[in-house]
Design an enzyme around this catalytic site. Structure first.
Site, short mmCIF file in Angstrom:
data_model
loop_
_atom_site.label_atom_id
_atom_site.label_comp_id
_atom_site.label_asym_id
_atom_site.label_seq_id
_atom_site.Cartn_x
_atom_site.Cartn_y
_atom_site.Cartn_z
N GLU A 27 0.88 -1.29 -0.04
CA GLU A 27 -0.22 0.09 0.12
C GLU A 27 1.02 1.17 -0.05
O GLU A 27 1.86 1.16 0.68
CB GLU A 27 -0.68 0.04 1.17
CG GLU A 27 -2.01 1.12 1.20
CD GLU A 27 -2.97 1.10 2.58
OE1 GLU A 27 -2.56 0.63 3.38
OE2 GLU A 27 -3.79 1.74 2.55
N LYS B 274 -9.66 1.72 -2.65
CA LYS B 274 -10.03 1.23 -1.38
C LYS B 274 -11.52 1.85 -0.96
O LYS B 274 -11.67 2.86 -0.99
CB LYS B 274 -8.91 1.90 -0.24
CG LYS B 274 -8.96 1.49 1.07
CD LYS B 274 -7.73 2.06 1.67
CE LYS B 274 -7.40 1.74 3.20
NZ LYS B 274 -6.28 2.25 3.84
N CYS C 236 -5.91 -2.86 2.70
CA CYS C 236 -5.63 -2.71 3.95
C CYS C 236 -6.83 -2.90 4.79
O CYS C 236 -7.51 -3.84 5.24
CB CYS C 236 -4.77 -1.50 4.28
SG CYS C 236 -3.96 -1.68 5.71
N1 LIG Z 1 -3.57 1.67 6.08
C1 LIG Z 1 -4.63 1.12 6.73
O1 LIG Z 1 -5.81 0.87 6.19
C2 LIG Z 1 -4.20 0.43 7.86
C3 LIG Z 1 -5.24 -0.13 8.66
C4 LIG Z 1 -5.20 -0.62 9.88
O2 LIG Z 1 -3.81 -0.39 10.46
C5 LIG Z 1 -6.00 -1.29 10.81
O3 LIG Z 1 -5.93 -1.66 12.12
O4 LIG Z 1 -7.05 -1.78 10.09
#
Ligand SMILES: NC(=O)CCC(=O)C(=O)O
Length: 301
Positions: free
Chosen positions: A55, A139, A180
């Site tokens: 990412e 996303k 993520c």
């Molecule tokens: N970059 C992200 O979306 C981090 C997501 C994350 O750390 C979580 O706990 O969920």
């Protein structure tokens, strides 16, 4: 989703846990390219057919940085698109290195600007071994959390969430995409798996608070719930920048076995995806045919 997914075949996957992501975008892009070439030219084992970057690999990760680093991609599914003529330097590099190495490439994610609306997105792009841009995922769930004394992060200060679910077909698998924080929303994987995805790839960058608690747990949960392979590719941890990534790029199989896990430094993780594990999981524990949609709704319908 198109009805007939390709059968799952054995393939080799490489996750690049990229380091040295700093404020110089040109250097970030060049370093990513070097590491893709390195992954593709592996000599101590089989070469990968699919390579993944993490990412936000061309920009520091933070809401204030996205407007400065955003690039215009201008890809619309189903419309002709020539990545070699893209306005995005990053897209041009990703396409050319996919073609040069002859591998499928999930090009991590980058901040994207949509010209017509001015909206910014956190966007993953995917390239075929011929260098075609074949899929794009914005996303969907923005990373907005506040754990007092630990971490506050608000992607929505500058980003807009995507509004579609995305996957791509290769000669060896149908592969679902997310980025993520999307991993916390099980519907994405349930819908993708019921649409034929056998493998899910999420570029990601968990942090030092939630990483140790949830990074492996969530990926294992998605893999076991849906009897799929699940992999997330993180940047390396760099304590000199504002956001400290957890690292630990990971691949989990449909039985919940961790096939490979990185540490927290720059590293390339290589994994063989074995269809036998997928078939045995589904035959032995047949949840895919035991669902009770007469009792609860099918989210994929
Ligand atoms: N970059 C992200 O979306 C981090 C997501 C994350 O750390 C979580 O706990 O969920």
């Amino acid at each position: 989703m198109a009805s007939s997914a390709p059968a799952l075949r054995s393939f080799n996957l490489a996750l690049i846990q990229l380091g040295q992501i700093g404020t110089d975008k040109t250097k970030n892009i060049a370093h990513a390219r070097e590491q893709v070439l390195k992954a593709a030219s592996r000599e101590d084992g089989p070469k990968p057919q699919l390579i993944v970057l993490p990412e936000c690999f061309n920009s520091p990760y933070g809401a204030t940085h996205f407007p400065t680093y955003a690039e215009t991609i201008g890809y619309k599914p189903g419309e002709p698109y020539d990545p070699a003529k893209s306005e995005s330097n990053t897209v041009r590099m990703l396409s050319s290195v996919a073609k040069e190495t002859g591998t499928w490439l999930v090009g991590g994610s980058i901040p994207e600007r949509e010209v017509s609306t001015g909206n910014l997105y956190n966007t993953a792009t995917v390239y075929s071994p011929q260098g075609e841009l074949v899929a794009l995922h914005r996303k969907v769930h923005l990373f907005d959390i506040d754990i007092p004394g630990k971490i506050t992060f608000k992607e929505s200060e500058t980003l807009t969430g995507g509004d579609s679910l995305n996957y791509f077909d290769t000669e060896f698998a149908r592969i679902g995409l997310g980025i993520c924080y999307d991993v916390r929303f099980p519907e994405l994987v349930a819908i993708g798996a019921r649409g034929g995805c056998q493998v899910f790839i999420y570029p990601g960058a968990f942090n030092m608070t939630t990483g140790p608690l949830h990074w492996q747990l969530l990926q294992t949960a998605r893999a076991v719930d849906n009897q799929v392979f699940f992999g997330m590719c993180s940047p390396a941890r760099d304590l000199s920048v504002g956001y400290h990534a957890w690292g630990h790029s990971l691949v989990v199989d449909p039985m919940g076995t961790v096939l490979a896990e990185a540490g927290h430094e720059e590293e390339i993780v290589h994994v063989r995806i074995d269809p036998q594990v997928f078939e045995e999981a589904r035959a032995g524990i047949p949840v895919t045919t035991q669902r009770r949609f007469d009792v609860y709704p099918d989210v994929s319908a």
